[in-house]
Design an enzyme around this catalytic site. Structure first.
Site, mmCIF file in Angstrom:
data_model
loop_
_atom_site.group_PDB
_atom_site.id
_atom_site.type_symbol
_atom_site.label_atom_id
_atom_site.label_comp_id
_atom_site.label_asym_id
_atom_site.label_seq_id
_atom_site.Cartn_x
_atom_site.Cartn_y
_atom_site.Cartn_z
ATOM 1 N N ARG A 1 0.822 -1.226 0.000
ATOM 2 C CA ARG A 1 0.000 0.000 0.000
ATOM 3 C C ARG A 1 0.854 1.274 0.000
ATOM 4 N NH1 ARG A 1 -2.894 -3.940 -0.310
ATOM 5 N NH2 ARG A 1 -4.944 -4.149 0.640
ATOM 6 N N CYS B 1 -10.027 0.023 3.954
ATOM 7 C CA CYS B 1 -9.360 -0.167 5.243
ATOM 8 C C CYS B 1 -8.715 1.133 5.670
ATOM 9 C CB CYS B 1 -8.324 -1.292 5.144
ATOM 10 S SG CYS B 1 -9.105 -2.913 5.175
ATOM 11 N N GLU C 1 -3.788 3.920 6.525
ATOM 12 C CA GLU C 1 -3.787 3.457 5.143
ATOM 13 C C GLU C 1 -4.465 4.511 4.270
ATOM 14 O OE1 GLU C 1 -5.282 2.270 2.163
ATOM 15 O OE2 GLU C 1 -5.747 0.172 2.617
HETATM 16 N N1 EPU Z 1 -11.752 -10.271 10.787
HETATM 17 C C1 EPU Z 1 -12.482 -10.250 11.940
HETATM 18 N N2 EPU Z 1 -13.194 -9.131 12.241
HETATM 19 C C2 EPU Z 1 -13.182 -8.037 11.433
HETATM 20 C C3 EPU Z 1 -12.408 -8.043 10.260
HETATM 21 C C4 EPU Z 1 -11.693 -9.188 9.943
HETATM 22 O O1 EPU Z 1 -12.499 -11.213 12.694
HETATM 23 O O2 EPU Z 1 -13.842 -7.050 11.773
HETATM 24 C C5 EPU Z 1 -11.007 -11.497 10.444
HETATM 25 C C6 EPU Z 1 -11.539 -12.172 9.193
HETATM 26 O O3 EPU Z 1 -12.610 -12.990 9.481
HETATM 27 C C7 EPU Z 1 -10.324 -12.902 8.676
HETATM 28 C C8 EPU Z 1 -9.156 -12.027 9.110
HETATM 29 O O4 EPU Z 1 -9.661 -11.156 10.132
HETATM 30 O O5 EPU Z 1 -10.217 -14.130 9.338
HETATM 31 C C9 EPU Z 1 -8.594 -11.186 7.947
HETATM 32 O O6 EPU Z 1 -9.642 -10.354 7.417
HETATM 33 P P1 EPU Z 1 -9.686 -9.927 5.853
HETATM 34 O O7 EPU Z 1 -9.649 -11.155 5.005
HETATM 35 O O8 EPU Z 1 -10.799 -8.988 5.693
HETATM 36 O O9 EPU Z 1 -8.282 -9.261 5.634
HETATM 37 P P2 EPU Z 1 -7.693 -7.916 6.199
HETATM 38 O O10 EPU Z 1 -6.280 -8.208 6.557
HETATM 39 O O11 EPU Z 1 -8.558 -7.314 7.246
HETATM 40 C C10 EPU Z 1 -6.789 -7.113 3.891
HETATM 41 C C11 EPU Z 1 -6.673 -5.764 3.250
HETATM 42 C C12 EPU Z 1 -7.941 -5.410 2.482
HETATM 43 C C13 EPU Z 1 -8.199 -6.476 1.450
HETATM 44 C C14 EPU Z 1 -8.323 -7.828 2.164
HETATM 45 C C15 EPU Z 1 -8.472 -8.984 1.187
HETATM 46 C C16 EPU Z 1 -5.269 -4.257 4.524
HETATM 47 C C17 EPU Z 1 -5.226 -3.208 5.570
HETATM 48 N N3 EPU Z 1 -6.469 -4.752 4.260
HETATM 49 O O12 EPU Z 1 -7.771 -6.985 4.918
HETATM 50 O O13 EPU Z 1 -7.701 -4.170 1.821
HETATM 51 O O14 EPU Z 1 -9.384 -6.199 0.738
HETATM 52 O O15 EPU Z 1 -7.115 -8.087 2.932
HETATM 53 O O16 EPU Z 1 -7.294 -9.153 0.438
HETATM 54 O O17 EPU Z 1 -4.248 -4.615 3.952
HETATM 55 C C18 EPU Z 1 -7.906 -1.798 1.632
HETATM 56 O O18 EPU Z 1 -6.771 -1.803 1.196
HETATM 57 O O19 EPU Z 1 -8.560 -0.742 1.775
HETATM 58 C C19 EPU Z 1 -8.501 -3.059 2.046
HETATM 59 C C20 EPU Z 1 -9.720 -3.141 2.550
#
Ligand code: EPU
Length: 352
Positions: free
Chosen positions: A197, A246, A319
């Protein structure tokens, strides 16, 4: 260091840009718009132009319609010493509530067509990223299908190396077109640092478009992968809400999910004025209602950071980009509610 303190150390605009007096500046901007043939609007608000739907009045909004026009307009602004920033779809920006006294160059109209040539596609910065993903899939070109549901423009995606579901745009960039000295210049993708990012592009560089090098595959397979990514996104992230994606990065090198950790801290639904932690995904701050303010979103974000620091000893990095109304750090330091962009943090060694 708080984001406010960090902000004070940053310069949004390069130091050598001397701000002319308001009247002179207004006359200069008018003249630049006239000579370059670019539409100029006054009194628009970030609340209309960003997905969070908050943020103050924009003194001047310039809307070029082609890459060449965008390059010449920022070249002229540079020559005149007029401070400017570039806005794409506004889907990753939190702009403060005060009047922003600099020129915003919107790339929304620099969209043109996606031009396909074998495994390559050339596209302008204002082109919609979701639309590009759909068109690439139709052409049987793979490499960006994971990005399918990310709202925003191609320029914004390049600027911050947008990514999701195993794909980052930087991995497939052959060349980026950048405005330099009023001209369109090709920069090879391999000369750009594509980080999580974050990229090596600097504040003051205008990205005009790019050529991506994708890989042939069967359109149905690509579409299936894109639908899968979109499905996951719809199931796990708020959609249709006023958000900027995010809000914080995941802590680098830890494998932790910031959203999961905020969720476990019990902060889903936590509210400050018109801003709340999304009940769907805790790393999303969403705004609600006519009265929502950027200050609400920022107060909530700072509360999250404070608790994160206390409970996990981790300094969350924004971010989203925080855009302050001030055009220099001295002004930013004067206003307690002022904040400026985070883009320069790494370059200035401020990153945790
Ligand atoms: N989870 C929770 N509660 C929540 C959110 C997530 O328990 O409120 C758990 C999910 O169930 C999962 C784990 O946390 O087991 C990871 O969640 P997720 O797959 O949503 O991945 P993330 O790390 O929260 C990242 C990116 C997103 C991108 C997704 C999918 C960042 C900060 N975020 O989210 O990117 O869409 O992976 O690849 O890197 C963005 O850049 O704006 C963004 C949303």
């Amino acid at each position: 260091m708080t984001s406010f303190a960090a902000a004070i150390h940053l310069e949004v605009m390069s130091e050598d840009r001397i701000m002319p007096g308001t009247e002179t500046r207004d006359a200069q901007v008018e003249e630049i718009a006239r000579v370059t043939g670019v539409r100029a609007e006054r009194g628009r608000r970030f609340a209309e132009l960003t997905s969070l739907r908050v943020g103050g009045v924009i003194d001047w909004l310039l809307l070029p319609e082609s890459e060449a026009q965008a390059a010449s307009v920022v070249g002229a602004l540079e020559d005149a010493g007029v401070a400017w920033r570039v806005l794409g779809a506004g889907s990753n920006v939190l702009a403060d509530d005060r009047e922003h006294r600099y020129v915003v160059v919107s790339m929304r109209e620099v969209k043109g067509e996606a031009r396909f040539d074998g495994e390559r596609v050339s596209v302008s910065a204002g082109f919609s990223l979701p639309r590009l993903c759909v068109e690439a899939a139709r052409q049987g070109l793979s490499g960006i299908e994971g990005l399918g549901g990310i709202p925003g423009t191609v320029g914004g995606a390049l600027w911050m190396n947008a990514g999701a579901y195993e794909h980052e745009i930087g991995e497939v960039v052959e060349t980026v077109r950048v405005a330099r000295g009023g001209k369109v210049v090709d920069v090879p993708g391999r000369e750009v640092k594509w980080d999580y990012r974050h990229t090596s592009f600097k504040e003051g560089e205008l990205l005009l478009g790019c050529t991506l090098r994708l890989k042939s595959d069967e359109p149905e397979k690509i579409k299936a992968r894109m639908d899968e990514a979109k499905g996951k996104r719809f199931a796990t992230q708020p959609h249709g809400a006023r958000s900027a994606g995010c809000f914080f990065k995941n802590p680098p090198g830890t494998g932790f999910s910031t959203g999961k950790m905020i969720d476990e801290m019990g902060m889903k639904g936590e509210r400050r004025g018109g801003a709340l932690v999304s009940p769907v995904h805790a790393n999303f701050i969403v705004t609600e209602g006519e009265g929502a303010k950027a200050a609400d979103a920022l107060a909530l974000a700072e509360e999250i950071r404070e608790r994160f620091r206390r409970e996990h000893g981790i300094e969350l990095e924004y971010e989203v980009e925080l855009w302050g109304a001030a055009t220099n750090s001295a002004e930013a330091a004067e206003g307690a509610d002022a904040f400026v962009g985070t883009k320069g943090a790494k370059e200035q060694g401020e990153e945790k």
